[in-house]
Design a protein around this motif. Structure first.
Motif: not given
Length: 540
Positions: A191-199, A283-287, A291-294, A313-320
């Protein structure tokens, strides 16, 4: 002037479908070779793709045999010729597929320098095993890993019914390790993942990035299809029919003009106006905005365990999503803000402009791995402390975090260690996750690392390393049971461990020399490490 496209002129004789190739390779190698394994060989030009008149993809049986011949039998011979006949090939675990050596939560987050779970399992498992002549730990014992890293020992201890304590100088390493063994309310996590994905989706839909990327991907597809047709291009590279450096640079320059027109058309901002930290630089500007939203979403989560795993999960994402080439993920040289020729994929690749794809991929993958581990976990205790293993007051610190594990150690003592200490002057353990320290605001303890990269491998560094590892063992054994077993995994090219054992008032009772087959580094030379088995000098 554009070069001519590449075409396939391979003779279509003695051919196998992908399914037939999987069956043939399985019989040839004596282990399961899946359809996906064969598809990978085709995709990366290891064997040539041939399409018959009915459109069915096939490969030449001779090509397949030639490829696998280099691995079957000959690999063990080559390794033993180079590294010595005393190699314990059983500990190579060469029959395991990559999906088995990265099973369930072991792959929740990348970590350089970790050992495979099968190695830990071999020494911790007390069950009858035809390859072993002795068991060192029993169900319910407590095992210590004073260099916990990504928590492999703790995870395997749980799976095997042992309790475990980890210690690591890195707060981020402790987050990874504890994230793997914690118990989660998976409904809450989803549920928390879905909230962040929506944002993230709302933010993307209000920007021009989606339209920009769609047009960029269309241009890349057409360009790569023409000049880097897969898998013919990669096959010709392997046959040395193309000079990759010259051809790749030429095509990269040609595509940049297309890219810059799109940047201007959609008014895409690429780099930060000021660079104050790792995140600003890589990290590019949009990225960075995504990241700040997540991160803001994570801060609003109330359940501590849910917050912990989504942070991973965010850390793994940011690394990629760092602005670097696919071939440079481990080392980082210079930020990449434009499409480039990618030697790893054999085509023109682009930097990322959104984290959403990786965020969703890793969210789904993490839930799947947690569910899998839940079917295997035992009713035991594991926890990783953040601290210096040379000086940490284990029971005092553990009492504040996991008092039940502290009481268990008081009652039955620690049965021993299974750990891989850092090597001398080899890896900068904090820097490999620099993005995470900026992201979460963790304090860095680079100056407390043992055998840090910046100190090199000279005599002073080696002497300091000996003292440090001995200090860890001496600090730890205060809590050991009488008949303890210590296993340390190391590539001891400087022969430091006999001195370490002496300074720890221990003796090396056995050495297991194992080949390391699946290295992530670019150096593919034969390589081995030794598992040192140490016990007390005092006869119990």
């Amino acid at each position: 002037m554009y070069s001519e496209p590449l075409f396939d002129n391979t003779p279509k004789t003695d051919l196998l479908t992908i399914k037939e190739a999987s069956k043939f390779a399985t019989e040839f190698m004596g282990r399961n070779i899946t359809i996906s394994n064969i598809s990978y060989l085709i995709q990366y030009g290891r064997v040539k793709k041939i399409t018959d008149d009915s459109g069915i993809v096939k490969i030449n049986k001779y090509d397949l045999t030639k490829y696998y011949q280099s691995y079957r039998d000959s690999r063990e011979i080559i390794y033993k010729e180079e590294l010595g006949s005393d190699l314990n090939w059983t500990l190579s675990f060469d029959k395991y597929k990559e999906s088995e050596t990265t099973k369930h939560v072991h792959r929740l987050h990348p970590y350089k320098g970790k050992f495979i779970p099968q190695l830990v399992e071999y020494f911790l498992d007390s069950r009858t095993d035809s390859f072993k002549t002795e068991s060192y730990f029993e169900s319910g014992d407590i095992v210590l890993d004073p260099f916990s890293g990504s928590g492999t020992t703790m995870v395997q201890a749980n799976e095997l019914g042992l309790n475990a304590l980890g210690i690591d100088i890195s707060a981020f390493n402790a987050l990874i390790a504890n994230g793997k063994v914690a118990i989660y309310n998976l409904i809450d996590v989803e549920q928390e993942l879905n909230k962040i994905t929506t944002q993230l989706n709302i933010f993307l839909n209000n920007s021009s990035i989606i339209e920009f990327e769609n047009e960029l991907l269309k241009e890349l597809y057409e360009f790569n299809s023409l000049y880097f047709p897969s898998p013919d291009y990669k096959y010709k590279l392997r046959q040395k029919q193309i000079n990759e450096t010259i051809y790749g640079r030429e095509k990269e320059e040609e595509f940049l003009s297309i890219y810059h027109k799109l940047i201007d058309k959609y008014k895409i901002e690429l780099q930060q106006s000021s660079i104050n930290n790792f995140l600003d630089k890589w990290y590019l500007v949009h990225i960075r905005k995504e990241i700040n939203i997540a991160l803001d979403g994570i801060k609003q989560i109330t359940d501590s365990n849910t917050k912990q795993i989504i942070s991973l999960i965010l850390s793994r994402t940011v690394r990629s999503c760092r602005a670097t080439t696919h071939a440079d993920l481990a080392t980082l040289i210079n930020p990449v803000i434009a499409p480039y020729y990618c030697s790893k994929h054999g085509k023109i690749c682009k930097p990322l402009f959104s984290i959403l794809k990786w965020w969703q991929t890793y969210s789904k993958d993490t839930l799947k791995r947690l569910k899998h581990f839940d079917t295997l976990r035992t009713n035991t205790y594991q926890y990783c402390l953040t601290g210096d293993s040379r000086t940490i007051e284990i029971l005092f610190e553990l009492q504040k975090k996991k008092s039940f594990l502290a009481e268990l150690i008081k009652k039955q003592k620690i049965k021993g260690i299974f750990s891989s200490p850092p090597y001398v002057g080899l890896i900068d353990y904090h820097q490999q996750h620099a993005y995470a320290y900026d992201l979460f605001g963790f304090k860095r303890n680079d100056d407390l690392e043992i055998g840090p990269l910046f100190k090199g491998q000279g005599k002073a560094a080696r002497d300091s390393y000996i003292d440090a590892i001995a200090d860890v063992l001496n600090n730890s054994k205060r809590f050991f049971a009488d008949d303890y077993n210590v296993f340390l995994v190391a590539n001891d090219k400087y022969n430091l461990y006999p001195t370490i054992a002496k300074k720890s008032d221990m003796k090396i009772v056995n050495e297991f020399k194992r080949p390391v087959l699946n290295r992530t580094e670019k150096d593919r030379r034969a390589y081995c490490e030794t598992i040192f088995h140490l016990k007390s000098k005092v006869k119990i």
